[in-house]
Scaffold this active site. Structure first.
Site, PDB file in Angstrom:
ATOM      1  N   LYS A   1     -22.256   6.445  38.024  1.00 54.32           N
ATOM      2  CA  LYS A   1     -21.306   5.827  38.965  1.00 54.32           C
ATOM      3  C   LYS A   1     -19.934   5.754  38.312  1.00 54.32           C
ATOM      4  CE  LYS A   1     -20.911   1.791  36.589  1.00 54.32           C
ATOM      5  NZ  LYS A   1     -19.655   1.345  35.914  1.00 54.32           N
TER       6      LYS A   1
ATOM      7  N   ASP B   1     -25.537  -3.999  36.238  1.00 51.92           N
ATOM      8  CA  ASP B   1     -25.316  -2.799  37.038  1.00 51.92           C
ATOM      9  C   ASP B   1     -26.582  -2.321  37.736  1.00 51.92           C
ATOM     10  OD1 ASP B   1     -22.680  -2.808  36.306  1.00 51.92           O
ATOM     11  OD2 ASP B   1     -22.792  -1.045  34.996  1.00 51.92           O
TER      12      ASP B   1
END
Length: 285
Positions: free
Chosen positions: A12, A137
């Site tokens: 990401k 995350d």
């Protein structure tokens, strides 16, 4: 014996990342847009003889005995009662220590594979419980399949998924330095205590800014100035990306990977050709 299960673990980028001063519990609140990109590790989970053991192998690095994948396995077993031993093989394609979420994405991929091995489906509430035991995350990677995008707040546990744009042409640059998450947050804490001021978009405006022309973006990353002072190569990478026409450039996560967003497929391809002469770079969208 059950068949091996293979899962992709996408990287990401953070499009903007506001970090607030440290909380009493040691965490930091954030405001950010997370978006998956087209580079991924491969996680292969195999059932082994015995009970209650998770062995992790990685082709790129010798992982510590306790890591995000063993944490994912332990949390999954505690939640579901699963007790079969597993071997997890990680084929690394996401650069290590770059702010791209590789370790967290690997953990989420491991959980998806374990669900298939155990023939079980977990609720989002259960998945969030697992993420809370592994890392901030991980919430995003359990909520968002690729291509995925979300506005992420709290310490990372508050996820509001949004439709990802399909017209962003992204190039990653790897400056060749690594900053640990612990070091990065320590530098940010010093930066904030010194009274440094960074102007951020309001939380309510993040999605509308994301939808606007990239040339108009005002996103910024709290980590960039403080990490850039410690590691000048990051600022050099940012300047390099901007010099070849990026409409927006910043560091992702706590660094050190730098990304540039370009207005067309041709412009990002041309930039990659130029930058590859001096930098390790990768086009990912």
């Amino acid at each position: 014996m059950l068949p091996d299960i293979r899962e992709l673990a996408q990287a990401k980028i953070n499009i903007g990342l506001r970090v607030f001063p440290v909380r009493e519990d040691g965490y930091h609140d954030i405001e950010s847009i997370f978006q998956t990109v087209n580079v991924a590790d491969e996680v292969v989970v195999s059932i082994q003889e015995g009970k209650g053991n998770c062995t992790v192998f990685c082709d790129a690095v010798a992982l510590p005995k306790k890591n995000t994948i063993t944490a994912a396995y332990e949390a999954f077993c505690a939640e579901t009662g699963f007790d079969l031993s597993v071997r997890v093989n990680v084929i690394k394609r996401i650069p290590l220590g770059g702010g791209l979420g590789g370790g967290s994405s690997d953990a989420a991929a491991c959980i998806r594979a374990l669900c298939k091995q155990a023939d079980t489906e977990l609720s989002m509430e259960q998945l969030d419980r697992l993420a809370s035991k592994i890392g901030s995350d991980v919430f995003f990677f359990l909520h968002c399949a690729h291509p995925g995008c979300a506005i992420v707040t709290g310490r990372g546990e508050k996820i509001r998924t949004i439709e990802p744009r399909n017209d962003l042409y992204v190039l990653l640059l790897f400056p060749g330095v690594q900053s640990s998450t612990k070091e990065a947050y320590g530098l940010v804490d010093e930066y904030l205590k010194a009274g440094e001021v960074v102007t951020y978009p309001m939380l309510a405006d993040l999605e509308s800014m994301y939808r606007s022309p990239v040339d108009n973006w005002k996103f910024c990353n709290t980590f960039t100035p403080s990490i850039g002072l410690r590691y000048p190569q990051i600022n050099e990478a940012l300047q390099a990306v901007k010099s070849v026409g990026a409409s927006f450039a910043d560091m992702t996560g706590s660094g050190s990977t730098v990304f540039g967003i370009f207005n067309s497929e041709k412009s990002v391809e041309d930039a990659c050709v130029v930058l590859a002469k001096s930098w390790n770079c990768l086009r990912v969208l």
